[in-house]
Design a protein around this motif. Structure first.
Motif, PDB file in Angstrom:
ATOM      1  N   ILE A   1       0.847  -1.190   0.000  1.00 59.79           N
ATOM      2  CA  ILE A   1       0.000   0.000   0.000  1.00 59.79           C
ATOM      3  C   ILE A   1       0.885   1.243   0.000  1.00 59.79           C
ATOM      4  O   ILE A   1       1.904   1.302   0.693  1.00 59.79           O
ATOM      5  CB  ILE A   1      -0.917  -0.004   1.229  1.00 59.79           C
ATOM      6  CG1 ILE A   1      -1.809  -1.252   1.209  1.00 59.79           C
ATOM      7  CG2 ILE A   1      -1.753   1.250   1.299  1.00 59.79           C
ATOM      8  CD1 ILE A   1      -2.631  -1.400   2.449  1.00 59.79           C
TER       9      ILE A   1
ATOM     10  N   VAL B   1       1.536   5.371   0.673  1.00 55.77           N
ATOM     11  CA  VAL B   1       1.084   6.539   1.425  1.00 55.77           C
ATOM     12  C   VAL B   1       1.347   7.757   0.549  1.00 55.77           C
ATOM     13  O   VAL B   1       2.442   7.919  -0.002  1.00 55.77           O
ATOM     14  CB  VAL B   1       1.835   6.660   2.758  1.00 55.77           C
ATOM     15  CG1 VAL B   1       1.444   7.943   3.474  1.00 55.77           C
ATOM     16  CG2 VAL B   1       1.522   5.449   3.630  1.00 55.77           C
TER      17      VAL B   1
ATOM     18  N   THR C   1       5.010   9.948  -2.562  1.00 57.86           N
ATOM     19  CA  THR C   1       4.492   8.570  -2.461  1.00 57.86           C
ATOM     20  C   THR C   1       5.599   7.652  -1.967  1.00 57.86           C
ATOM     21  O   THR C   1       6.768   7.802  -2.361  1.00 57.86           O
ATOM     22  CB  THR C   1       3.975   8.067  -3.821  1.00 57.86           C
ATOM     23  OG1 THR C   1       5.045   8.032  -4.747  1.00 57.86           O
ATOM     24  CG2 THR C   1       2.861   8.943  -4.353  1.00 57.86           C
TER      25      THR C   1
ATOM     26  N   SER D   1       6.023   3.432   0.173  1.00 53.64           N
ATOM     27  CA  SER D   1       5.356   2.237   0.695  1.00 53.64           C
ATOM     28  C   SER D   1       5.023   2.424   2.157  1.00 53.64           C
ATOM     29  O   SER D   1       5.815   2.988   2.926  1.00 53.64           O
ATOM     30  CB  SER D   1       6.243   1.006   0.524  1.00 53.64           C
ATOM     31  OG  SER D   1       6.444   0.721  -0.842  1.00 53.64           O
ATOM     32  N   ALA D   2       3.856   1.938   2.546  1.00 49.51           N
ATOM     33  CA  ALA D   2       3.473   2.017   3.954  1.00 49.51           C
ATOM     34  C   ALA D   2       4.290   1.062   4.808  1.00 49.51           C
ATOM     35  O   ALA D   2       4.508   1.307   5.994  1.00 49.51           O
ATOM     36  CB  ALA D   2       1.982   1.723   4.113  1.00 49.51           C
ATOM     37  N   VAL D   3       4.753  -0.056   4.223  1.00 50.27           N
ATOM     38  CA  VAL D   3       5.585  -1.033   4.923  1.00 50.27           C
ATOM     39  C   VAL D   3       6.822  -1.266   4.065  1.00 50.27           C
ATOM     40  O   VAL D   3       6.711  -1.585   2.877  1.00 50.27           O
ATOM     41  CB  VAL D   3       4.847  -2.361   5.165  1.00 50.27           C
ATOM     42  CG1 VAL D   3       5.743  -3.338   5.915  1.00 50.27           C
ATOM     43  CG2 VAL D   3       3.561  -2.119   5.957  1.00 50.27           C
TER      44      VAL D   3
ATOM     45  N   VAL E   1       7.953   1.529  13.798  1.00 54.98           N
ATOM     46  CA  VAL E   1       7.194   2.596  13.148  1.00 54.98           C
ATOM     47  C   VAL E   1       7.941   3.906  13.330  1.00 54.98           C
ATOM     48  O   VAL E   1       8.285   4.295  14.461  1.00 54.98           O
ATOM     49  CB  VAL E   1       5.772   2.701  13.721  1.00 54.98           C
ATOM     50  CG1 VAL E   1       5.032   3.863  13.079  1.00 54.98           C
ATOM     51  CG2 VAL E   1       5.010   1.397  13.495  1.00 54.98           C
TER      52      VAL E   1
ATOM     53  N   LYS F   1       8.476   8.107  11.335  1.00 53.72           N
ATOM     54  CA  LYS F   1       7.732   9.137  10.618  1.00 53.72           C
ATOM     55  C   LYS F   1       8.551   9.622   9.428  1.00 53.72           C
ATOM     56  O   LYS F   1       9.786   9.752   9.506  1.00 53.72           O
ATOM     57  CB  LYS F   1       7.401  10.317  11.524  1.00 53.72           C
ATOM     58  CG  LYS F   1       6.468   9.984  12.675  1.00 53.72           C
ATOM     59  CD  LYS F   1       6.213  11.206  13.536  1.00 53.72           C
ATOM     60  CE  LYS F   1       5.294  10.879  14.710  1.00 53.72           C
ATOM     61  NZ  LYS F   1       5.060  12.048  15.579  1.00 53.72           N
TER      62      LYS F   1
ATOM     63  N   ARG G   1       3.888  11.690   7.903  1.00 53.87           N
ATOM     64  CA  ARG G   1       3.105  10.446   7.819  1.00 53.87           C
ATOM     65  C   ARG G   1       3.938   9.307   8.404  1.00 53.87           C
ATOM     66  O   ARG G   1       5.175   9.354   8.383  1.00 53.87           O
ATOM     67  CB  ARG G   1       2.739  10.116   6.372  1.00 53.87           C
ATOM     68  CG  ARG G   1       1.732  11.068   5.750  1.00 53.87           C
ATOM     69  CD  ARG G   1       0.358  10.909   6.375  1.00 53.87           C
ATOM     70  NE  ARG G   1      -0.625  11.708   5.672  1.00 53.87           N
ATOM     71  CZ  ARG G   1      -0.882  12.991   5.911  1.00 53.87           C
ATOM     72  NH1 ARG G   1      -0.188  13.616   6.842  1.00 53.87           N
ATOM     73  NH2 ARG G   1      -1.796  13.632   5.233  1.00 53.87           N
ATOM     74  N   LYS G   2       3.253   8.266   8.896  1.00 54.70           N
ATOM     75  CA  LYS G   2       3.941   7.124   9.499  1.00 54.70           C
ATOM     76  C   LYS G   2       4.347   6.111   8.432  1.00 54.70           C
ATOM     77  O   LYS G   2       3.665   5.944   7.431  1.00 54.70           O
ATOM     78  CB  LYS G   2       3.041   6.452  10.537  1.00 54.70           C
ATOM     79  CG  LYS G   2       2.769   7.304  11.756  1.00 54.70           C
ATOM     80  CD  LYS G   2       1.899   6.555  12.757  1.00 54.70           C
ATOM     81  CE  LYS G   2       1.633   7.418  13.992  1.00 54.70           C
ATOM     82  NZ  LYS G   2       0.767   6.697  14.970  1.00 54.70           N
ATOM     83  N   VAL G   3       5.462   5.427   8.705  1.00 58.07           N
ATOM     84  CA  VAL G   3       5.933   4.353   7.849  1.00 58.07           C
ATOM     85  C   VAL G   3       6.465   3.238   8.750  1.00 58.07           C
ATOM     86  O   VAL G   3       7.065   3.523   9.800  1.00 58.07           O
ATOM     87  CB  VAL G   3       7.023   4.849   6.869  1.00 58.07           C
ATOM     88  CG1 VAL G   3       8.212   5.412   7.623  1.00 58.07           C
ATOM     89  CG2 VAL G   3       7.479   3.714   5.957  1.00 58.07           C
TER      90      VAL G   3
END
Length: 588
Positions: free
Chosen positions: A13, A15, A33, A35-37, A98, A100, A116-118
């Motif tokens: 996903i 972000v 943009t 990756s969230a993970v 996690v 930021k 935003r968190k990653v």
């Protein structure tokens, strides 16, 4: 395009940041943009876009940890719009962490910051252990191998070497050990010789890599390969219209020769798992026959149907065959499930158009078959009726396979209520139906097949009706006393139906017989009341014990010259065992 490639590259996903400076959509904005993970220690990517800059702007992207320490990832200055992708080294983590991602867009007159968190996650290699077979005899050699792959199931270029490989028996005793072993060509291959006196049971192979443990279980037991095999052949579906269930069992040695011996065929219809009925168990039929290789038989299934407990049995048969070899008494078994269908045949119209125009010619075909698709070898007749007072129509039924077999029906104002039918001579077969005219007609196909010969059964049920009424009171109620008797050979009957027809002008009050759920009279399971009759369902009727039930009839319409009303009683599963009587009011 770069953003799309990034999605495919990681399959995670994304972000996204999309902000307008000072809330004005006409001013500068940016898009980021990533990756969230993200995998630990991987070459990660992020893409940044600057839109509608009105001066020289600097975009700075930081990674901020839980202690608010920052790591610079990207810094880009531009006075024109741009879209670029950047790579950075993901931090190393043990499990999951996690952090930021902070984006700062700064110009001469303003500064904008967003976060935003990653998540950074460690993906451990996957190690598999495999033995060359699941079961070993004592004294045999256990060949096994281990392979380590990355999260994408690609073997690692340099395999993670097991620090320790241990072989454990069923008593958790260590019987083998390998330390600091490495692989050749990505796969580690080893073996261990079992002791000829090894105990039978489950054994375990364990590989210890860092803080992880991977295991593989196999069995040691004394066994021999079967000398022969059994093949059971039975239909997947059984229809109640079939003559019987055909079962075939074949036993052959591994080298192909037939096995002489005895076959025991067991067919059972099991209870539903939630049914608890005292004294009720599954219904089974057992047949024994001698075989030399193959044997087939057709089993009559009548015993499985027509019982009072049929609704408690599952709609499937469990077929099991045990073949015992002659001379050695070695036995092999096979089983299968046959599902029960209550569909006995099908009638369908073929090649009919979806729409009909007024006055057009309708063409179509009719097909009739058993449930398994076999054409029905019986005759069908066509019935016609008209739905209009005016006009006429001609219907032609013609055989598609036999020349000269042609039937014409003419429907007009004079014979519109006349029932017309013609038997078909060549069935099974295909027939076409053509209607031509200026009105509507109805075409019906009646198929008759598998009609059993009526069984003449002696009447074991009887019913007696006594009527009581206060003749001094005009329009008084009637009280029916209905007595059912059984004198058959069995201790009790199956379910019994008492059908009480009502006198004209009367309605029934069934309160004395009962109403659900707990106020029924003895042995009454259900009471259905219609406009002109009452159906009483009796669970059973004991032999030699009269069962009497009372029904109250109330007058709702004055009627003269009463005609007798009929009361009949019959066995639910054997309707031919029927008895009927009549009753009349004792006074007008």
């Amino acid at each position: 395009m770069a953003m799309k490639e990034f999605c495919v590259w990681k399959g995670l996903i994304l972000v996204l940041f999309l902000f307008a400076v000072d809330g004005q959509t006409s001013g500068p904005s940016f898009l980021v943009t990533f990756s969230a993970v993200i995998e630990s220690c991987s070459d990660a990517k992020l893409c940044a876009s600057l839109l509608k800059p009105n001066e020289s702007l600097t975009m700075t992207i930081f990674l901020v940890d839980d202690k608010n320490l920052t790591t610079l990832l990207v810094q880009q200055t531009s006075s024109t719009a741009f879209h670029r992708c950047f790579s950075f080294q993901a931090p190393e983590v043990d499990r999951e962490l996690v952090q930021k991602l902070r984006v700062v867009l700064q110009g001469r007159f303003f500064k904008m910051t967003e976060e935003r968190k990653v998540m950074f996650r460690r993906y451990l290699p996957l190690t598999f252990i495999q033995t060359d077979k699941p079961i070993y005899n004592p004294g045999q050699t256990v060949n096994f191998r281990a392979v380590t792959m990355d999260p994408k199931f690609v073997p690692l270029d340099q395999m993670v070497k097991p620090d320790l490989l241990v072989f454990w028996d069923l008593l958790n005793n260590q019987i083998g050990q390998w330390t600091n072993v490495s692989s050749t060509g990505w796969i580690l291959e080893l073996s261990h010789q079992l002791n000829p006196e090894a105990q039978v049971g489950m054994y375990t192979l364990r590989a210890f890599i860092d803080d992880r443990m991977i295991s593989r279980v196999f069995e040691v037991k004394k066994y021999v390969l079967p000398k022969f095999d059994v093949i059971l052949t039975a239909p997947t579906t059984y229809s109640v219209a079939d003559v019987g269930l055909k079962v075939e069992a074949c036993a052959k040695y591994t080298y192909g020769q037939p096995v002489p011996g005895q076959a025991l065929v067991e067919v059972c219809r099991e209870l539903f798992p939630y049914i608890v009925v005292p004294g009720l168990s599954r219904v089974c039929l057992i047949k024994t026959l001698n075989i030399t290789g193959c044997a087939s038989l057709t089993i009559s299934m009548s015993e499985f149907f027509g019982t009072k407990f049929e609704d408690d049995l599952r709609n499937e048969f469990l077929v099991n065959v045990n073949v015992t070899e002659e001379g050695t008494d070695v036995m092999m078994s096979k089983s299968t499930t046959v599902y029960i269908t209550f569909q006995v045949g099908m009638v369908s119209f073929l090649d009919l158009p979806e729409f009909f125009n007024y006055g057009s010619v309708m063409n179509g075909k009719i097909s009739a078959s058993y449930f398994n698709g076999t054409p029905i070898a019986r005759k069908a007749v066509y019935l016609l009726d008209v739905f209009s007072l005016e006009g006429s129509n001609t219907v032609t039924v013609q055989s598609s396979s036999v020349a000269g077999e042609l039937y014409n029906f003419n429907v007009n104002r004079d014979n519109r209520l006349l029932y017309q039918e013609k038997p078909l001579k060549n069935v099974p077969g295909r027939y076409s139906v053509r209607a031509k005219g200026s009105t509507c007609v109805s075409v019906q196909v009646a198929c008759f097949y598998n009609i059993p010969t009526p069984i003449k059964a002696s009447r074991t049920l009887s019913v007696e009706v006594k009527v009581a009424r206060d003749c001094k009171v005009r329009g008084a109620d009637l009280m029916l006393n209905v007595t059912v008797k059984y004198n058959g050979a069995k201790p009790t009957t199956n379910m019994v139906i008492v059908n009480i027809k009502l006198l004209s002008g009367f309605t029934a009050d069934t309160a004395l017989i009962g109403s659900p759920p707990d106020s029924f009279a003895p042995l009454v399971q259900r009471v259905d009341s219609g406009n002109d009759h009452v159906l009483v369902y009796l669970k059973e009727v004991p032999k030699g014990i009269p069962m009497t039930y009372r029904l109250q009839l109330k007058p709702v319409l004055a009627v003269q010259n009463f005609k007798p009303a009929v009361v009949e009683v019959y066995d639910y599963y054997q309707p031919s065992d029927v008895f009927e009587t009549t009753y009349m009011p004792p006074c007008p």
